[in-house]
Design an enzyme around this catalytic site. Structure first.
Site, PDB file in Angstrom:
ATOM      1  N   PRO A   1       0.543  -1.401  -0.079  1.00  0.00           N
ATOM      2  CA  PRO A   1       0.359  -0.312   0.277  1.00  0.00           C
ATOM      3  C   PRO A   1       1.313   0.873  -0.114  1.00  0.00           C
ATOM      4  O   PRO A   1       2.339   1.275   0.344  1.00  0.00           O
ATOM      5  CB  PRO A   1      -1.066  -0.017   1.096  1.00  0.00           C
ATOM      6  CG  PRO A   1      -0.234  -0.728   1.778  1.00  0.00           C
ATOM      7  CD  PRO A   1       0.626  -1.749   1.493  1.00  0.00           C
TER       8      PRO A   1
ATOM      9  N   ARG B   1      -1.930  16.751  -9.370  1.00  0.00           N
ATOM     10  CA  ARG B   1      -3.029  15.641  -9.729  1.00  0.00           C
ATOM     11  C   ARG B   1      -4.100  15.949 -10.038  1.00  0.00           C
ATOM     12  O   ARG B   1      -4.446  15.744 -11.447  1.00  0.00           O
ATOM     13  CB  ARG B   1      -3.233  14.776  -7.851  1.00  0.00           C
ATOM     14  CG  ARG B   1      -2.179  14.022  -7.603  1.00  0.00           C
ATOM     15  CD  ARG B   1      -2.695  13.376  -6.315  1.00  0.00           C
ATOM     16  NE  ARG B   1      -3.688  12.426  -7.049  1.00  0.00           N
ATOM     17  CZ  ARG B   1      -5.007  12.266  -6.222  1.00  0.00           C
ATOM     18  NH1 ARG B   1      -5.386  13.678  -5.658  1.00  0.00           N
ATOM     19  NH2 ARG B   1      -5.786  11.363  -6.938  1.00  0.00           N
TER      20      ARG B   1
ATOM     21  N   TYR C   1      -4.768  14.590 -13.748  1.00  0.00           N
ATOM     22  CA  TYR C   1      -5.265  13.342 -13.289  1.00  0.00           C
ATOM     23  C   TYR C   1      -6.972  14.258 -12.865  1.00  0.00           C
ATOM     24  O   TYR C   1      -8.034  13.185 -13.285  1.00  0.00           O
ATOM     25  CB  TYR C   1      -5.207  11.945 -12.384  1.00  0.00           C
ATOM     26  CG  TYR C   1      -4.143  11.540 -12.210  1.00  0.00           C
ATOM     27  CD1 TYR C   1      -3.616  10.734 -12.950  1.00  0.00           C
ATOM     28  CD2 TYR C   1      -3.161  12.440 -10.947  1.00  0.00           C
ATOM     29  CE1 TYR C   1      -2.209  10.410 -12.331  1.00  0.00           C
ATOM     30  CE2 TYR C   1      -2.109  11.421 -10.467  1.00  0.00           C
ATOM     31  CZ  TYR C   1      -1.670  10.916 -10.991  1.00  0.00           C
ATOM     32  OH  TYR C   1      -0.547   9.915 -11.236  1.00  0.00           O
TER      33      TYR C   1
ATOM     34  N   CYS D   1       1.568  30.160 -15.265  1.00  0.00           N
ATOM     35  CA  CYS D   1       1.181  30.615 -16.453  1.00  0.00           C
ATOM     36  C   CYS D   1       0.545  29.520 -17.326  1.00  0.00           C
ATOM     37  O   CYS D   1       1.273  29.117 -18.120  1.00  0.00           O
ATOM     38  CB  CYS D   1       2.287  31.613 -17.292  1.00  0.00           C
ATOM     39  SG  CYS D   1       2.163  32.673 -16.234  1.00  0.00           S
TER      40      CYS D   1
HETATM   41  C1  LIG Z   1       2.571   2.606  -7.256  1.00  0.00           C
HETATM   42  C2  LIG Z   1       2.699   1.134  -6.756  1.00  0.00           C
HETATM   43  C3  LIG Z   1       1.752   0.531  -5.797  1.00  0.00           C
HETATM   44  C4  LIG Z   1       1.327   1.630  -4.470  1.00  0.00           C
HETATM   45  O1  LIG Z   1       0.424   2.363  -4.884  1.00  0.00           O
HETATM   46  P1  LIG Z   1      -0.926   2.820  -4.414  1.00  0.00           P
HETATM   47  O2  LIG Z   1      -1.915   2.838  -5.351  1.00  0.00           O
HETATM   48  O3  LIG Z   1      -0.343   3.699  -3.820  1.00  0.00           O
HETATM   49  O4  LIG Z   1      -1.791   1.508  -3.225  1.00  0.00           O
HETATM   50  C5  LIG Z   1       2.494  -0.863  -5.377  1.00  0.00           C
HETATM   51  N1  LIG Z   1       3.134  -1.240  -6.147  1.00  0.00           N
HETATM   52  C6  LIG Z   1       3.547  -1.199  -7.169  1.00  0.00           C
HETATM   53  C7  LIG Z   1       4.200  -2.109  -8.011  1.00  0.00           C
HETATM   54  C8  LIG Z   1       3.366  -0.083  -8.001  1.00  0.00           C
HETATM   55  O5  LIG Z   1       3.837   0.501  -8.294  1.00  0.00           O
END
Ligand SMILES: *Cc1c(COP(=O)(O)O)cnc(C)c1O
Length: 427
Positions: free
Chosen positions: A276, A314, A318, A346
């Protein structure tokens, strides 16, 4: 749950009023909460305790050294995605035997650094990478402990830029080739196949796609074992989402997620890793900013703040939403009105929110907080428009510390150099 709350009408980070930090550090700045990071780490560690899983925090969400030190001292491992992150994780004190190295384009130099450091596992994402790693490991006289990242081809129902587990994504080995690649990997002298890795995306709010993916992994384990491939580890990646829209989204519960893991994969006798990132750091941080001007247009009201897209990209990247609130709670009965919250850069894309309800009384000089800014925010900051990288502050109870200071403009300029044929100009 997080530890940013109103006391006496003022937003606090734990026991510190945010205006105190704004005074001391200047704005914009990120403010992180130790108690929140700790709480989220424990939520995962406790949910997975009786599954014996290792929580490898994905440091790309927030790689500040103090954040890493805090989490690794609590017992977390670290998921890194580059040689730079590997070096930073080791420098922060992360034990190599708790580091997992992921990423779709690791160079030979990065693979060698990981092997020399003795990382727990390298997650291989393609056959060319498998061959490159095999060669590097043989040259060093080592066997590289690997998991092969497979792409389970499930739709994580999240934003297209953060979905990673579909067949059309660049990540992992295609589902239909997985068995063949594993069979070949076990024949390579420089490779020690430990298991399977997956990561289906980020900001996933519905647990169902995880269940679909994990069931597919379960089937793959059976097939691989029938082929004589040892599968002793499963790395399930990250991806659990957090709440960005105040009162809208419901974040998935780590315990419910652990329940799915237990039901689908718990009886396979594999050591488990979860990675996570956002779910640990996301709502453990806010971006603190000050209103520079309030500008009344003919059709809209603009609030121009001192944070910009270079500090928090962000929304521009996104289309994501961060809840924005005044740091000082307005007196009861104060009306709100829709305002466009924008930065000074800008670019029209430097817009944090359109028609965001804010108190009619909001004025120049007031502080605002962008909530849920602990993950994928400071790490993505840049210096566009000559704006120094935004500083980061860690709060712990009634104390705080600047854990990354704002560089001076002289420091920003120091990496640049004039070619010799220009020296003399302006000196
Ligand atoms: C980005 C990533 C994560 C973490 O993802 P979250 O959405 O921030 O929990 C875990 N493992 C891998 C391989 C990633 O690229």
């Amino acid at each position: 749950m997080h530890h940013f709350s109103d006391r006496d009408g003022i937003l606090h980070a734990e026991d510190i009023p945010l205006p105190t930090i704004a005074e001391a550090v200047g704005t914009p700045c990120y403010v992180y909460s130790t108690a929140t990071l700790t709480r989220h780490y424990h939520a995962f560690a406790n949910a997975f305790a009786n599954l014996g899983a290792t929580v490898c925090y994905a440091m790309k969400a927030n790689g500040n050294r103090a954040v890493l030190r805090l989490l690794t001292e609590l017992g977390a491992g670290v998921d890194v995605v580059s040689g730079g992150e590997l070096a930073l994780a080791l420098a922060a004190g992360a034990p190599a035997e708790r580091i997992v190295f992921s990423g779709v384009g690791k160079t030979e130099g990065e693979l060698e650094a990981a092997l020399r450091a003795g990382v727990h596992q390298i997650n291989v994402e393609s056959e060319p990478e498998l061959d490159a790693l095999d060669a590097v490991a043989r040259r060093l006289g080592l066997r590289a402990p690997i998991a092969i990242r497979v792409n389970p081809d499930v739709d994580a129902a999240t934003h297209a830029k953060i979905t990673t587990g579909r067949a059309e994504n660049k990540f992992g080995i295609e589902w239909t080739s997985a068995r063949r690649v594993f069979r070949r990997a076990v024949t390579l002298e420089g490779i020690a196949v430990k298991g399977i890795a997956l990561h289906i995306g980020s900001q996933i709010l519905d647990l169902a796609p995880f269940e679909v993916a994990f069931r597919k992994i379960r089937d793959l384990v059976a097939l691989l074992r029938a082929d004589g491939v040892t599968v002793e580890r499963l790395d399930l990646g990250g991806g659990l989402g957090v709440v960005y829209h105040d009162h809208h989204d419901v974040p998935p519960d780590p315990a419910a997620y652990a329940g799915i893991v237990r039901r689908t994969l718990g009886d396979l006798g594999c050591a488990l890793t979860i990675e996570p990132g956002r779910a640990i750091a996301g709502n453990a941080g806010v971006l603190l900013s000050r209103v520079i001007y309030r500008k009344a247009g003919i059709t809209r009201t603009f609030v121009i703040v001192d944070a910009a897209m270079n500090d928090l990209i962000r929304p521009a990247m996104y289309d994501s939403h961060h809840h924005i609130r005044p740091v000082t709670v307005p007196p009861p009965g104060t009306d709100t009105t829709p305002m466009d919250v924008v930065g000074p850069v800008c670019e029209s894309g430097d817009t944090f929110a359109r028609d965001h309800p804010l108190p009619v009384s909001l004025a120049a000089g007031d502080l605002v907080a962008f909530m849920t800014a602990g993950a994928y925010c400071a790490v993505m900051a840049g210096q566009y428009n000559g704006r120094p990288l935004v500083p980061e502050v860690l709060v712990d109870g009634d104390r705080f510390h600047v854990v990354r200071r704002r560089p001076t403009v002289a420091e920003m300029a120091a990496l640049e150099d004039l070619p010799p044929w220009m020296t003399g100009t302006g000196e």
